[in-house]
Design an enzyme around this catalytic site. Structure first.
Site, short mmCIF file in Angstrom:
data_model
loop_
_atom_site.label_atom_id
_atom_site.label_comp_id
_atom_site.label_asym_id
_atom_site.label_seq_id
_atom_site.Cartn_x
_atom_site.Cartn_y
_atom_site.Cartn_z
N ASN A 43 61.04 18.95 79.79
CA ASN A 43 60.92 18.17 78.55
C ASN A 43 62.30 17.58 78.20
O ASN A 43 62.84 17.77 77.11
CB ASN A 43 60.37 19.05 77.41
CG ASN A 43 59.93 18.23 76.22
OD1 ASN A 43 60.25 18.53 75.09
ND2 ASN A 43 59.21 17.15 76.48
N HIS A 103 65.72 15.45 77.52
CA HIS A 103 66.17 14.44 76.55
C HIS A 103 67.64 14.14 76.86
O HIS A 103 68.21 14.70 77.82
CB HIS A 103 65.97 14.94 75.12
CG HIS A 103 66.49 16.34 74.89
ND1 HIS A 103 67.84 16.65 74.91
CD2 HIS A 103 65.85 17.51 74.70
CE1 HIS A 103 68.00 17.94 74.68
NE2 HIS A 103 66.80 18.49 74.58
N HIS A 155 70.07 16.85 77.87
CA HIS A 155 70.03 17.28 79.29
C HIS A 155 70.71 16.23 80.18
O HIS A 155 71.38 16.58 81.16
CB HIS A 155 68.58 17.44 79.77
CG HIS A 155 67.82 18.51 79.07
ND1 HIS A 155 66.82 18.25 78.17
CD2 HIS A 155 67.90 19.87 79.16
CE1 HIS A 155 66.31 19.39 77.72
NE2 HIS A 155 66.94 20.38 78.31
#
Ligand code: PAF
Length: 291
Positions: free
Chosen positions: A32, A34, A37
Site C-alpha cells: 500500500n 505512498h 515509501h
C-alpha cells in the site's frame, strides 16, 4: 523488475548479485505504498547498486485481528510504482512461505527499547517486527536496509537488533514525508473520513508547538516538560483526538530525559476516528534544531 514470490528464487538472485560484487539495498514494506515509501526506494537507489523491496503484510506484528483484516493490499499498483522507481526485485512472499508452521516459533525480542510507548500500547508488536525483519534480512542478505524515521521507535528497535546480533548491515533512516499541511504520510491515513482528514494535521502542529516550548525550557529534564505534555494532550482532545501518549524522550533510548540531555524526540500516538496516527519530531537543543 522481477516480482519474486518464492524464497529459493530470491536466494538464487541475491547470491548471483553478491558474487558479481553488487551492493544490495533493501526496503522492507507492507505494501500500500505512498510517497513516504518512494523516498525509501530513492535512498536505496542512491546507496546500493541493486534495490530489493519486500511487500509482506506481517500477521505477527498486528495486535488487533481487525487491523490485519482491514490492511489494504494493492500489489499491482505497488509493483507498477516500484518498477517506475527503478526497483530491481520485489519480494512478495506468502504468509505460508514466511511462517510454514502457521505461527511465530523462534522469536526475536529487543528488550528495553521495545518495552515503552508503542511497545506498551501494542503488546507483542515489536517481537513481530524484529522477527520478520530478521527473517527478511536472512533471506535478502542486504548490505544496506532503509527505514522511515516516521516509525521512530521501530527504527531504534531495528538498529539495536542489528547491533546486538552483529549483523553486517548498514541501517539508513529517511525523514518522514509529509503532505503540504504537515500530515505525515501513512497507509493508515486512508482510514480518515474527509472531515477527519482536515483535522489530522493538528497532530503535527501540536508536535511543533511542543518542540518550541521544549526549546524555550532547555535541557531541564523530564519533570520540566510534564506541564507542556499535559497542555498539548488537552489541545489534542479539544481537536477531536483520543491521544494514547505525547511524550518527550531521549532520542537514543526513548527513556525520560535527565537534566542536561539535549538530544530529544517528541512522540505522539492518537486515534482520530478509526485511524491510529503516530508522529514524531526530534529536537536537538544545542543546535536549536527540529527534525
Ligand atoms: O514499517 C513497516 O512497514 C513494517 O513494520 C516492516 C518494517 C516492513 C516489517 O513488517
Amino acid at each position: 523488475m522481477q516480482l519474486i514470490k518464492q524464497i529459493p528464487s530470491l536466494q538464487t538472485q541475491v547470491k548471483a548479485w553478491h558474487l558479481a560484487g553488487e551492493t544490495v539495498a533493501f526496503v522492507p514494506t507492507m505494501g500500500n505504498l505512498h510517497s513516504g515509501h518512494f523516498a525509501l526506494i530513492e535512498r536505496a537507489r542512491q546507496t546500493g547498486t541493486k534495490v530489493i523491496a519486500s511487500i509482506f503484510v506481517n500477521p505477527a506484528q498486528f495486535d488487533r485481528a481487525e487491523d490485519l483484516a482491514n490492511y489494504p493490499v494493492t500489489l499491482d499498483a505497488d509493483c507498477a510504482a516500484l518498477a517506475q522507481l527503478g526497483t530491481d526485485v520485489v519480494f512478495a512472499p506468502s504468509a505460508q512461505a514466511m511462517y510454514p508452521s502457521g505461527a511465530l516459533r523462534t522469536k526475536v525480542e529487543v528488550p528495553g527499547i521495545s518495552d515503552v510507548l508503542e511497545g506498551e500500547k501494542r503488546s507483542g508488536h515489536f517481537i513481530g517486527v524484529a522477527t520478520v525483519v530478521n527473517k527478511l534480512f536472512n533471506l535478502v542478505q542486504p548490505d544496506i536496509a532503509v527505514f522511515g524515521a516516521k516509525d521512530f521507535q521501530q527504527l531504534l528497535v531495528i538498529r539495536q537488533m542489528v547491533n546486538d546480533l552483529n549483523m553486517n548491515i548498514s541501517i539508513e533512516a529517511v525523514t518522514a514525508v509529509r503532505d503540504e499541511d504537515g500530515l505525515a504520510k501513512s497507509s493508515r491515513n486512508g482510514y480518515l473520513s474527509a472531515t477527519e482528514r482536515k483535522i489530522a494535521p493538528v497532530l503535527h502542529q501540536i508536535l511543533q508547538q511542543t518542540a518550541q516550548r521544549v526549546i524555550a525550557l532547555g535541557a531541564q529534564g523530564a519533570t520540566a516538560y510534564q506541564a507542556v505534555q499535559q497542555e498539548m494532550l488537552g489541545k489534542l482532545a479539544q481537536a477531536g483526538f483520543t491521544a494514547e501518549y505525547l511524550e518527550v524522550r531521549r532520542n537514543t533510548d526513548l527513556q525520560p530525559p535527565q537534566v542536561g540531555d539535549e538530544e530529544l524526540v517528541l512522540l505522539v500516538s492518537a486515534w482520530l476516528g478509526k485511524a491510529r496516527l503516530i508522529d514524531n519530531l526530534q529536537v536537538l537543543l544545542r543546535e536549536g534544531e527540529i527534525i
